[in-house]
Design a protein around this motif. Structure first.
Motif, PDB file in Angstrom:
ATOM      1  N   LEU A   1       0.690   4.289  -2.631  1.00 46.26           N
ATOM      2  CA  LEU A   1       0.245   5.477  -2.291  1.00 46.26           C
ATOM      3  C   LEU A   1       1.445   6.475  -2.761  1.00 46.26           C
ATOM      4  O   LEU A   1       1.077   8.002  -2.552  1.00 46.26           O
ATOM      5  CB  LEU A   1       0.115   5.577  -0.998  1.00 46.26           C
ATOM      6  CG  LEU A   1      -1.103   4.853  -0.129  1.00 46.26           C
ATOM      7  CD1 LEU A   1      -1.095   4.635   1.283  1.00 46.26           C
ATOM      8  CD2 LEU A   1      -2.340   5.848  -0.706  1.00 46.26           C
TER       9      LEU A   1
ATOM     10  N   GLN B   1      -0.599   6.827   4.518  1.00 45.77           N
ATOM     11  CA  GLN B   1       0.194   8.064   3.965  1.00 45.77           C
ATOM     12  C   GLN B   1       1.377   8.610   4.649  1.00 45.77           C
ATOM     13  O   GLN B   1       2.264   9.152   3.998  1.00 45.77           O
ATOM     14  CB  GLN B   1      -0.904   9.115   3.220  1.00 45.77           C
ATOM     15  CG  GLN B   1      -1.621   8.660   2.211  1.00 45.77           C
ATOM     16  CD  GLN B   1      -2.575   9.976   1.715  1.00 45.77           C
ATOM     17  OE1 GLN B   1      -3.416  10.363   2.733  1.00 45.77           O
ATOM     18  NE2 GLN B   1      -2.438  10.314   0.494  1.00 45.77           N
TER      19      GLN B   1
ATOM     20  N   SER C   1      -5.797   3.148   4.262  1.00 44.52           N
ATOM     21  CA  SER C   1      -4.904   3.622   3.121  1.00 44.52           C
ATOM     22  C   SER C   1      -4.575   5.278   3.511  1.00 44.52           C
ATOM     23  O   SER C   1      -3.409   5.604   3.311  1.00 44.52           O
ATOM     24  CB  SER C   1      -5.567   3.539   1.780  1.00 44.52           C
ATOM     25  OG  SER C   1      -5.732   2.238   1.293  1.00 44.52           O
ATOM     26  N   THR C   2      -5.544   5.973   3.962  1.00 44.68           N
ATOM     27  CA  THR C   2      -5.208   7.328   4.409  1.00 44.68           C
ATOM     28  C   THR C   2      -4.105   7.497   5.580  1.00 44.68           C
ATOM     29  O   THR C   2      -3.402   8.025   5.444  1.00 44.68           O
ATOM     30  CB  THR C   2      -6.517   8.017   4.942  1.00 44.68           C
ATOM     31  OG1 THR C   2      -7.463   7.962   3.581  1.00 44.68           O
ATOM     32  CG2 THR C   2      -6.208   9.538   5.137  1.00 44.68           C
TER      33      THR C   2
ATOM     34  N   THR D   1       0.950  -1.163   0.213  1.00 41.01           N
ATOM     35  CA  THR D   1      -0.052  -0.095  -0.044  1.00 41.01           C
ATOM     36  C   THR D   1       0.800   1.352   0.014  1.00 41.01           C
ATOM     37  O   THR D   1       0.683   2.094  -0.809  1.00 41.01           O
ATOM     38  CB  THR D   1      -0.813   0.112   1.308  1.00 41.01           C
ATOM     39  OG1 THR D   1      -1.686  -1.104   1.185  1.00 41.01           O
ATOM     40  CG2 THR D   1      -1.760   1.332   1.050  1.00 41.01           C
ATOM     41  N   LYS D   2       1.969   1.224   0.716  1.00 39.71           N
ATOM     42  CA  LYS D   2       2.944   2.375   0.924  1.00 39.71           C
ATOM     43  C   LYS D   2       3.395   2.748  -0.378  1.00 39.71           C
ATOM     44  O   LYS D   2       3.526   3.839  -0.858  1.00 39.71           O
ATOM     45  CB  LYS D   2       3.992   2.095   2.021  1.00 39.71           C
ATOM     46  CG  LYS D   2       3.609   1.968   3.212  1.00 39.71           C
ATOM     47  CD  LYS D   2       3.100   3.363   4.066  1.00 39.71           C
ATOM     48  CE  LYS D   2       4.509   4.027   4.179  1.00 39.71           C
ATOM     49  NZ  LYS D   2       4.177   5.495   5.097  1.00 39.71           N
TER      50      LYS D   2
ATOM     51  N   SER E   1      -3.709   8.451  -5.010  1.00 35.42           N
ATOM     52  CA  SER E   1      -4.315   8.762  -3.663  1.00 35.42           C
ATOM     53  C   SER E   1      -5.132   7.480  -3.078  1.00 35.42           C
ATOM     54  O   SER E   1      -5.295   6.576  -3.604  1.00 35.42           O
ATOM     55  CB  SER E   1      -5.831   9.656  -3.945  1.00 35.42           C
ATOM     56  OG  SER E   1      -6.555   9.163  -4.852  1.00 35.42           O
ATOM     57  N   PRO E   2      -5.467   7.578  -1.848  1.00 34.17           N
ATOM     58  CA  PRO E   2      -5.905   6.341  -1.160  1.00 34.17           C
ATOM     59  C   PRO E   2      -7.100   5.650  -1.854  1.00 34.17           C
ATOM     60  O   PRO E   2      -7.123   4.364  -1.904  1.00 34.17           O
ATOM     61  CB  PRO E   2      -6.547   6.893   0.265  1.00 34.17           C
ATOM     62  CG  PRO E   2      -5.400   7.963   0.528  1.00 34.17           C
ATOM     63  CD  PRO E   2      -5.208   8.632  -0.694  1.00 34.17           C
TER      64      PRO E   2
END
Length: 299
Positions: free
Chosen positions: A30, A91, A87-88, A26-27, A34-35
């Protein structure tokens, strides 16, 4: 007997390793988009893969309107909202910190059961909850508990991740009734499908397809890993494992998930392995173990 359980155990272990590495993937994604784009692409792939598995195994059935509404609620909570939170948070939050915090989900499930379902908590369980809470404070503060009183806890993403743990606990409690009446893989197909539809509202109301062209090869690698491996194969393999091995035994593998994240994060993201994080992580896992181990103990 061991040989008959070896393949299901290997499948379940694969799922745990994949989920542990999902925070790192995910990192990477990102860095480019965007998430909501990560969530939309990931679960679009996951729905297709789980749907194919359900169809090929001849398990596909249409839900009733009542079941569809129930699956939609679970999809909103457990897929669209939950994955947006994580996901947000990722970040700014470290992948390793995220994994330790997410590991506290059983603690929130026990608290939710006590608050909403009137389930009793033993003194040992209360001690386990306190120990896990202390572990979280150590992890997010980097071992400097004084920072908690000076608004120096660290990345704001930690708050999103922390919110995702009780959210997943709510999702898990609400899912219990459905799992008593539906095959897990079929139920997950519909839950994930509705969750993806809800995320589509945010995706098309926001960046839409404009961001997809920004994905670099590492970003695409992260998305494909999340979609095909984590949201597709891992769920299918985990449920295959549950069919052959009791959940009480298989659940122990989940303790490995944050450890996988720490190791992979150190190699691929150069995230430092801090002594404070490991100490806090041990407190979290021990607290979770106590809460789960003594769930049937009377005060």
């Amino acid at each position: 007997m061991l040989s008959t359980k070896l393949i299901p155990l290997a499948k379940a272990l694969f799922a745990v390793v994949a989920w542990g590495a999902s925070f790192i993937a995910t990192k990477f994604a990102l860095r480019d988009v965007s998430p909501i784009t990560v969530v939309w692409l990931r679960f679009g792939m996951g729905v297709v893969l789980i749907g194919l598995a359900v169809v090929l195994r001849k398990k596909f059935v249409l839900p009733s309107w009542r079941d569809a509404a129930y699956f939609a609620l679970l999809g909103l909570i457990g897929i669209a909202y939950h994955q947006w939170l994580q996901s947000t948070g990722l970040q700014t939050a470290q992948a390793s910190t995220t994994a330790w915090i997410v590991a506290t989900t059983p603690i929130f499930m026990a608290i939710l059961g006590w608050l909403a379902l009137k389930e009793r908590l033993s003194l040992l369980q209360i001690g386990g909850i306190a120990l896990a809470a202390l572990g979280v404070l150590i992890v997010v503060s980097g071992g400097d508990l004084r920072a908690l009183g000076m608004d120096q806890v660290g990345m704001p993403g930690n708050l999103y991740i922390l919110a995702s743990a009780p959210n997943w606990a709510i999702f898990s409690v609400l899912s219990r009734r459905g799992l008593e009446h539906h095959a897990p893989d079929v139920m997950m197909f519909y839950v994930m499908g509705f969750g993806w539809l809800f995320s589509s509202l945010l995706f098309f109301g926001g960046p839409g397809f404009s961001e997809i062209g920004q994905l670099t090869p590492p970003g695409w690698a992260g998305i494909v890993f999340l979609g095909i491996v984590c949201s597709g194969l891992a769920y299918v393999f985990w449920y295959d494992g549950l069919q052959a091995i009791p959940a009480s035994q298989l659940g122990a593998l989940l303790y490995l998930e944050p450890l996988v994240t720490v190791i992979v994060g150190a190699f691929l993201l150069a995230e430092p392995i801090l002594a404070a994080s490991l100490l806090g992580g041990v407190g979290i896992l021990l607290g979770v173990f106590i809460v789960e181990r003594f769930s049937a103990t009377k005060v």
